[in-house]
Design an enzyme around this catalytic site. Structure first.
Site, PDB file in Angstrom:
ATOM      1  N   LYS A   1      22.904  92.666  39.062  1.00 32.71           N
ATOM      2  CA  LYS A   1      21.717  92.343  38.267  1.00 32.71           C
ATOM      3  C   LYS A   1      20.600  91.831  39.182  1.00 32.71           C
ATOM      4  O   LYS A   1      20.810  91.654  40.383  1.00 32.71           O
ATOM      5  CB  LYS A   1      22.057  91.309  37.188  1.00 32.71           C
ATOM      6  CG  LYS A   1      23.382  91.539  36.474  1.00 32.71           C
ATOM      7  CD  LYS A   1      23.496  92.873  35.736  1.00 32.71           C
ATOM      8  CE  LYS A   1      24.835  92.934  35.000  1.00 32.71           C
ATOM      9  NZ  LYS A   1      25.147  94.226  34.414  1.00 32.71           N
TER      10      LYS A   1
HETATM   11  C1  LIG Z   1      26.634  93.841  33.521  1.00 35.89           C
HETATM   12  C2  LIG Z   1      26.646  93.904  32.052  1.00 35.89           C
HETATM   13  C3  LIG Z   1      27.522  93.129  31.280  1.00 35.89           C
HETATM   14  C4  LIG Z   1      28.614  92.299  31.900  1.00 35.89           C
HETATM   15  O1  LIG Z   1      28.123  91.275  32.694  1.00 35.89           O
HETATM   16  P1  LIG Z   1      29.191  90.345  33.490  1.00 35.89           P
HETATM   17  O2  LIG Z   1      28.375  89.158  33.876  1.00 35.89           O
HETATM   18  O3  LIG Z   1      29.642  91.144  34.662  1.00 35.89           O
HETATM   19  O4  LIG Z   1      30.283  90.026  32.555  1.00 35.89           O
HETATM   20  C5  LIG Z   1      27.410  93.168  29.918  1.00 35.89           C
HETATM   21  N1  LIG Z   1      26.491  93.938  29.307  1.00 35.89           N
HETATM   22  C6  LIG Z   1      25.638  94.718  30.001  1.00 35.89           C
HETATM   23  C7  LIG Z   1      24.628  95.543  29.276  1.00 35.89           C
HETATM   24  C8  LIG Z   1      25.702  94.745  31.402  1.00 35.89           C
HETATM   25  O5  LIG Z   1      24.879  95.544  32.091  1.00 35.89           O
END
Ligand SMILES: *Cc1c(COP(=O)(O)O)cnc(C)c1O
Length: 378
Positions: free
Chosen positions: A187
């Site tokens: 992210k």
């Molecule tokens: C990355 C992501 C998640 C999961 O995030 P984590 O912090 O790795 O659990 C959930 N929803 C979306 C849309 C994502 O892109």
């Protein structure tokens, strides 16, 4: 076409530097490494940035989504509408509480749920909807909140990718009933692993804080800070979803960089838009009419070229691209679950790919990526 100085091009690079290393070291040296003052400070700073009244830090966006559904009282017998076009955690969270995920299609341009796609699949048993800001492209939360309120459904916003995205000039999930965020390195800002729930509702915030810490009536940090012994009790079945102060120390530094990182990603996206303008049949993701993306994932939808062949050509040129956003209903874990056709979801997941985009990417690296893509799509 020339390769860029022999170096391979990654899809994303976390923007971590010496400042984050120093902040993590300071947390370690302080002797307080579990959830403590730095987590509390990160929660306040992140919530203020996101336009929310409260932030509750957790271990990931996955656990943030789980707790959001718990506080809403979603459980067995309930249906929750989710996009199939999302990272699989969105659908998994629904199963964690024993409810049934119901897949809705998405808009072809934004990759997001719309009032119309939800309307197709909602039933009397639909208790909640999880809308995703896919790849940082904001969903039209004003429209979604209005229809969900009218239909008596709670709206949870999966803002995993959306730090720094906006809707009508405000942070993408400002004013959300409950929004879930991710700080995974894929992210825009990261704490290694980590997540947050934001909400304006103080009762939700209190319950979320309790649930992430074993259902305890008093947090460990509060007990530690008190001069007198404080006896905690366990009010309900909770979880251990706590973030560490080491992670929060890194998050505080990352948060200060967020605006600059998003500005840089938008500059790189604009450059891609210019470079891709003369590639017929290659349609890059863009800002929707009602908001701005942080371009966490810069995808292109291919109209004619074969996506997997294009990915292979990029890989041969040492460019690390990715397939487009996955579709949960096509995975073994969710086979047979889709109750309606999902044509835009299937088109996007089959025909799109995500191009490299990271803060210190150079113009010549972007030109190289587009040159290889142009040859692959010829
Ligand atoms: C990355 C992501 C998640 C999961 O995030 P984590 O912090 O790795 O659990 C959930 N929803 C979306 C849309 C994502 O892109």
């Amino acid at each position: 076409m020339t390769a860029v100085a022999g170096r391979s091009i990654p899809v994303i690079v976390p923007a971590l530097g010496e400042e984050e290393a120093q902040a993590a070291a300071a947390a370690v040296r302080s002797g307080w490494v579990a959830q403590g003052p730095r987590v509390a400070e990160f929660e306040r700073a992140f919530a203020a940035d996101a336009g929310a009244g409260h932030g509750v830090a957790v271990t990931s966006c996955t656990t943030a989504l789980h707790l959001a559904l718990v506080v809403l009282g979603v459980g067995p017998g309930d249906e929750v509408v989710v996009p199939s076009l999302s990272f699989i955690a969105t659908a998994n969270a629904v199963r964690y509480v024993g409810a049934t995920p119901v897949f809705a299609d998405v808009d072809l341009l934004s990759g997001n749920l719309t009032p119309e796609t939800i309307d197709v699949v909602r039933t009397r048993r639909t208790k909640a909807v999880i809308a995703v800001h896919q790849g940082g492209v904001p969903a039209d939360v004003d429209a979604l909140r209005a229809v969900c309120a009218g239909w008596g459904m709670a709206l949870v916003e999966d803002a995993a990718c959306a730090a720094g995205s906006t809707v009508r000039g405000r942070p993408a999930s400002a004013g959300a009933l409950l929004a879930a965020w991710s700080f995974h390195p894929r992210k825009v800002i990261t704490t290694g692993e980590g997540g947050m729930v934001t909400t304006d509702d103080p009762d939700f915030a209190t319950r979320l804080r309790r649930l992430r810490e074993h259902g305890m009536s008093v947090s460990a940090a509060e007990r530690h800070a008190s001069a007198q012994p404080v006896l905690e009790s366990y009010l309900e079945t909770g979880f251990n979803y706590r973030m560490t102060d080491i992670q929060a120390a890194v998050g505080l530094v990352q948060l200060r960089k967020l605006a600059a990182l998003v500005a840089r990603r938008r500059e790189l996206a604009a450059n891609y838009h210019r470079l891709l303008a003369d590639l017929p049949g290659v349609h890059p993701v863009r800002d929707p009419s009602y908001g701005t993306s942080n371009f966490q994932s810069f995808w292109v939808l291919l109209e004619r070229a074969n996506r997997d062949e294009a990915l292979a050509a990029l890989a041969s040129a040492r460019i690390s691209a990715r397939r487009g956003i996955m579709a949960a209903h096509l995975e073994p874990a969710y086979r047979g679950v889709a109750s309606t056709r999902l044509p835009n979801t299937e088109r996007l997941t089959r025909d799109s790919l995500i191009l490299p985009l990271y803060h210190d990417m150079t113009d010549s690296e972007q030109e190289y990526v587009v040159d290889v893509l142009r040859a692959a799509c010829a």
